[in-house]
Design a protein around this motif. Structure first.
Motif, mmCIF file in Angstrom:
data_model
loop_
_atom_site.group_PDB
_atom_site.id
_atom_site.type_symbol
_atom_site.label_atom_id
_atom_site.label_comp_id
_atom_site.label_asym_id
_atom_site.label_seq_id
_atom_site.Cartn_x
_atom_site.Cartn_y
_atom_site.Cartn_z
ATOM 1 N N ASN A 174 47.312 46.633 44.282
ATOM 2 C CA ASN A 174 47.947 45.730 45.058
ATOM 3 C C ASN A 174 48.100 44.233 44.444
ATOM 4 O OD1 ASN A 174 47.978 47.766 46.993
ATOM 5 N ND2 ASN A 174 46.360 46.824 48.424
ATOM 6 N N ARG A 175 46.964 44.178 43.303
ATOM 7 C CA ARG A 175 46.901 43.008 42.686
ATOM 8 C C ARG A 175 48.305 42.706 42.012
ATOM 9 N NH1 ARG A 175 45.700 45.810 38.308
ATOM 10 N NH2 ARG A 175 45.666 44.803 36.276
ATOM 11 N N LEU A 176 49.012 43.992 41.644
ATOM 12 C CA LEU A 176 50.305 43.729 40.814
ATOM 13 C C LEU A 176 51.359 43.301 42.146
ATOM 14 C CD1 LEU A 176 50.230 46.796 38.395
ATOM 15 C CD2 LEU A 176 49.402 44.277 38.153
ATOM 16 N N ILE A 177 51.294 43.895 43.189
ATOM 17 C CA ILE A 177 52.145 43.587 44.276
ATOM 18 C C ILE A 177 52.335 42.144 44.370
ATOM 19 C CG2 ILE A 177 52.895 43.891 46.802
ATOM 20 C CD1 ILE A 177 52.042 46.791 46.366
ATOM 21 N N SER A 178 51.123 41.501 44.778
ATOM 22 C CA SER A 178 50.931 40.041 44.919
ATOM 23 C C SER A 178 51.360 39.355 43.517
ATOM 24 C CB SER A 178 49.700 39.554 45.476
ATOM 25 O OG SER A 178 48.648 40.325 44.765
ATOM 26 N N GLY A 179 51.005 39.877 42.446
ATOM 27 C CA GLY A 179 51.049 39.040 41.086
ATOM 28 C C GLY A 179 52.414 39.032 40.907
ATOM 29 N N LEU A 180 53.407 39.959 41.158
ATOM 30 C CA LEU A 180 54.675 39.958 40.898
ATOM 31 C C LEU A 180 55.517 38.722 41.724
ATOM 32 C CD1 LEU A 180 55.529 43.660 40.426
ATOM 33 C CD2 LEU A 180 56.036 42.018 38.924
ATOM 34 N N ALA A 181 54.730 38.559 42.715
ATOM 35 C CA ALA A 181 55.632 37.769 43.883
ATOM 36 C C ALA A 181 55.418 36.250 43.772
ATOM 37 C CB ALA A 181 55.438 38.507 45.410
ATOM 38 N N VAL A 182 56.244 35.609 44.555
ATOM 39 C CA VAL A 182 56.048 34.098 44.819
ATOM 40 C C VAL A 182 55.099 34.124 45.927
ATOM 41 C CG1 VAL A 182 57.114 32.031 45.104
ATOM 42 C CG2 VAL A 182 58.301 33.622 44.015
ATOM 43 N N GLY A 183 55.510 35.001 46.818
ATOM 44 C CA GLY A 183 54.870 35.035 48.267
ATOM 45 C C GLY A 183 54.638 36.438 48.981
ATOM 46 N N PRO A 204 57.548 24.968 36.951
ATOM 47 C CA PRO A 204 57.227 25.943 35.860
ATOM 48 C C PRO A 204 56.107 26.940 36.356
ATOM 49 C CG PRO A 204 56.588 23.806 34.966
ATOM 50 C CD PRO A 204 57.369 23.436 36.754
ATOM 51 N N ILE A 205 56.099 27.911 35.974
ATOM 52 C CA ILE A 205 54.950 29.017 36.364
ATOM 53 C C ILE A 205 53.712 28.523 35.511
ATOM 54 C CG2 ILE A 205 54.173 31.336 36.336
ATOM 55 C CD1 ILE A 205 57.117 32.182 36.736
ATOM 56 N N ALA A 206 52.613 28.195 36.293
ATOM 57 C CA ALA A 206 51.255 27.909 35.842
ATOM 58 C C ALA A 206 50.453 29.100 35.626
ATOM 59 C CB ALA A 206 50.570 26.795 36.791
ATOM 60 N N ALA A 207 49.505 29.249 34.847
ATOM 61 C CA ALA A 207 48.665 30.274 34.558
ATOM 62 C C ALA A 207 47.485 30.125 35.477
ATOM 63 C CB ALA A 207 48.036 30.239 33.136
ATOM 64 N N TYR A 230 58.869 40.980 30.399
ATOM 65 C CA TYR A 230 57.786 41.036 31.360
ATOM 66 C C TYR A 230 57.767 40.189 32.372
ATOM 67 C CZ TYR A 230 52.758 41.881 32.285
ATOM 68 O OH TYR A 230 51.591 42.481 32.857
ATOM 69 N N PRO A 231 57.541 40.483 33.759
ATOM 70 C CA PRO A 231 57.759 39.816 34.803
ATOM 71 C C PRO A 231 56.951 38.436 34.678
ATOM 72 C CG PRO A 231 57.176 42.069 35.420
ATOM 73 C CD PRO A 231 57.024 41.848 33.874
ATOM 74 N N PRO A 232 57.468 37.100 34.484
ATOM 75 C CA PRO A 232 57.025 35.872 34.303
ATOM 76 C C PRO A 232 55.775 35.709 35.318
ATOM 77 C CG PRO A 232 59.185 35.640 35.182
ATOM 78 C CD PRO A 232 58.950 37.077 34.896
ATOM 79 N N ARG A 233 55.805 36.020 36.526
ATOM 80 C CA ARG A 233 54.730 35.709 37.255
ATOM 81 C C ARG A 233 53.395 36.435 37.153
ATOM 82 N NH1 ARG A 233 55.666 31.278 40.796
ATOM 83 N NH2 ARG A 233 57.862 30.933 40.671
ATOM 84 N N LEU A 234 53.872 37.515 36.973
ATOM 85 C CA LEU A 234 52.560 38.522 36.668
ATOM 86 C C LEU A 234 51.734 38.318 35.602
ATOM 87 C CD1 LEU A 234 51.479 41.388 37.816
ATOM 88 C CD2 LEU A 234 52.924 42.616 36.332
ATOM 89 N N GLU A 235 52.546 37.679 34.678
ATOM 90 C CA GLU A 235 51.965 37.734 33.370
ATOM 91 C C GLU A 235 50.851 36.526 33.437
ATOM 92 O OE1 GLU A 235 54.128 37.364 29.611
ATOM 93 O OE2 GLU A 235 54.075 35.387 29.752
ATOM 94 N N MET A 236 50.996 35.523 34.649
ATOM 95 C CA MET A 236 49.954 34.484 34.659
ATOM 96 C C MET A 236 48.870 34.946 35.520
ATOM 97 S SD MET A 236 51.182 32.315 33.017
ATOM 98 C CE MET A 236 52.812 32.213 32.172
ATOM 99 N N ILE A 237 48.464 36.126 36.043
ATOM 100 C CA ILE A 237 47.351 36.446 36.678
ATOM 101 C C ILE A 237 46.296 36.802 35.533
ATOM 102 C CG2 ILE A 237 48.708 37.304 38.781
ATOM 103 C CD1 ILE A 237 47.678 40.218 38.017
ATOM 104 N N ASP A 238 44.974 36.719 35.832
ATOM 105 C CA ASP A 238 44.141 36.661 34.647
ATOM 106 C C ASP A 238 43.814 38.155 34.372
ATOM 107 O OD1 ASP A 238 42.388 37.252 36.862
ATOM 108 O OD2 ASP A 238 41.239 35.514 36.382
ATOM 109 N N ASP A 239 44.037 39.213 35.201
ATOM 110 C CA ASP A 239 44.206 40.465 34.828
ATOM 111 C C ASP A 239 45.442 41.143 34.819
ATOM 112 O OD1 ASP A 239 44.175 40.441 37.727
ATOM 113 O OD2 ASP A 239 42.603 41.731 38.128
#
Lengths: 373, 373
Positions: B221-230, B299-302, B94-103
């Motif tokens: 669109n929340r997934l596009i931004s959620g996957l990315a660092v920027g 480290p990626i923060a929630a 599972y993409p690590p950054r995406l995991e940290m968005i609250d939805d």
């Protein structure tokens, strides 16, 4: 919108104005040396008399040329013929913001509506080879800022400059020349000058008959930024003159604005670069107005500069002079360091520097930094 | 460049995956409700059993529809036929950054090279009706960021999105769909999808057979931004979808970049507006790399979210339920306030909210804010 200024000020007499003109036009006398001479001698007439001896002591290779009464009278006649007026630093009509830069010209020759100089001004500068969109935006911005009560300052160049002037003819625009009033550059903008005069002004610090050379333009640019509260850069390539103006504006504490453009257009490289460095992004006049409004309320502050000495001028002896000169080299050094290292008084160090300057042997770098030329 | 991730993670069993799929596809279950149900019931299987009764108690107007085993198996077969894999939140792929968005979606269906999801990603989005310069710049930026080791995420739309994908096919690009894998939009980008698969990935949270509607795009669109660092915005008009993505990116704590453009081009109004609001100005890939490099080390923060309760789920009685419901209205109110004003325990309030949600009567607004639908 009238810019904040000092109210109660004296005008020069005709004789004083002639002395000032002679002094600023004499060999090796620039705006900063002019101030140092007045500080040292008390007034322009005494300075004119002292100048040759000071330059000789500074080691001038040939006698210093002082602008003669005849030359000055000829220039005054030429000015009158074109309807130009000389305004001196400290006189009520002198533009209040310009007065506060540390190399403000002692005299400016102004054609047109002198009251236009009392307005708060915004400078608009940019590429000579501007794009159609750049020209159109310059027109829109100059028009809207003019309507908002600002005078529009620029440099009469082709492209952005001319567009900004043309769009603010009705509300008042100010062109600053790099040469004499009778040497408008580019020559095809003679008509534009005439169109500016009814509601705006054209000014220069350069003598009548002066044909502008390359190095006169950066020098002129400090007046464009110095007159204004802020400067807007539209389409500036890397290493362009507009970027020099932006740098000078920052040094003078002016707001710097830039208009965004495509990263693929080399004409926008400089302006986008300014935005990266923190310039305020402008897409409409309201962006400029919002940023400068708070500044306009404040009294105009002088830029950081050493306060003139109130000590009587002391004549350095030969030993002191050579000790101070030996401390100087091609690397800029500060007045404080010279005083500390030489053991001489600030007044003596200042006098030696003035002598060297009049002999054409000293370069000033802003603040109190100097080096041998 | 591998994005920072948690190392030691369990995979779901086939039965668990089937339960997860059934739960997230059931009536009124979104990513946040899914989490609340797992918190409340302990696991997906128990949640599936409890769901109809919870919805009934929440006042559902008709019996809640639970996705059947047959439906879920049919979807799994359709996924296999297209070579798509379901990856669950918490699994190693599972993409690590995406995991940290609250939805974050509990399940994503991925086609292509799954290892591409482990890369640090930059999203590039912008106008469908992009200018030639905009398309060219998108290509250059995607190519250069790809070479620098970043995966390029976008939304497969015409214009900027497609240009960004095409220029990073070789280095790895990730397309996020607003509909099912068998309902690619726009239809003419079927070939682009096939070209992405060898080195990149195409993913969606939506069911197979789902035809994307207008409101699915902002959600996507929340997934596009959620996957990315920027996220880099190139040519966005006012009120465009790209601005929605930028807003979501800010809420998710992502870096927002924008490319400057002429103030006369309406396609640049939104992107210039982002720059005015503090987005980082981009004229070349190095601008993006310099800004995100420090983040990649961390480290990626929630994102800020209420920690799940460790209290055993308590069944509210009728009085408590009606007291809590009476505190709700169309204006969003926080969980803390509901606890304070109702006098009930947080666990009880959460249970009532879950019931209402499953009955389709509750709206969540991010954080812990809720209102009646």
């Amino acid at each position: 919108m009238t810019d904040t200024g000092v109210i109660d000020r004296a005008r020069l007499s005709d004789e004083q104005r002639l002395d000032w003109l002679r002094l600023i036009r004499s060999d090796n006398v620039g705006p900063r040396t002019f101030r140092a001479l007045i500080d040292h001698c008390g007034n322009a007439r005494t300075a004119l008399k002292a100048l040759p001896e000071l330059a000789r002591r500074g080691g001038a290779s040939r006698p210093a040329r002082v602008y003669s009464i005849e030359q000055a009278e000829r220039e005054l006649r030429a000015a009158r013929a074109l309807g130009a007026t000389f305004i001196a630093l400290g006189e009520p009509d002198y533009p209040p913001r310009l007065e506060m830069i540390d190399d403000a010209p002692p005299l400016i020759a102004v054609r047109g509506e002198i009251s236009a100089l009392a307005h708060a001004m915004i400078a608009i500068v940019g590429a000579r080879n501007a794009s159609g969109a750049g020209v159109k935006f310059a027109e829109r911005l100059a028009h809207d800022l003019g309507k908002a009560g600002f005078g529009i300052v620029s440099g009469l160049a082709r492209g952005i400059d001319a567009a900004a002037h043309r769009a603010s003819l009705a509300t008042g625009t100010i062109a600053v020349l790099a040469g004499g009033h009778d040497r408008v550059y580019p020559p095809e903008h003679g008509d534009l000058v005439e169109a500016i005069l009814p509601n705006g002004a054209v000014l220069t610090e350069m003598p009548f008959g002066w044909e502008p050379r390359g190095r006169d333009f950066p020098r002129r640019n400090r007046l464009i930024s110095g007159l204004a509260v802020g400067i807007v850069v539209i389409e500036a390539a890397r290493r362009s003159g507009s970027l020099i103006t932006a740098r000078l504006a920052l040094e003078q504490g002016r707001e710097v604005f830039a208009v965004p453009g495509s990263p693929l257009d080399p004409r926008c490289e400089g302006s986008n670069g300014l935005l990266k460095q923190g310039a305020v992004l402008v897409t409409e006049a309201a962006d400029v107005v919002a940023a400068v409004q708070p500044i306009l309320g404040e009294p105009i502050a002088a830029s950081a500069e050493e306060p003139p000495s109130s000590m009587p001028a002391t004549m350095p002896d030969e030993d002191e002079r050579s000790r101070i000169i030996s401390l100087l080299g091609p690397t800029p050094v500060g007045l404080d360091d010279l005083v500390r290292l030489s053991g001489s008084s600030p007044a003596v160090v200042r006098t030696v520097l003035l002598e060297l300057e009049l002999a054409g042997r000293l370069e000033r770098h802003g603040g109190t930094l100097v080096s041998l030329a």
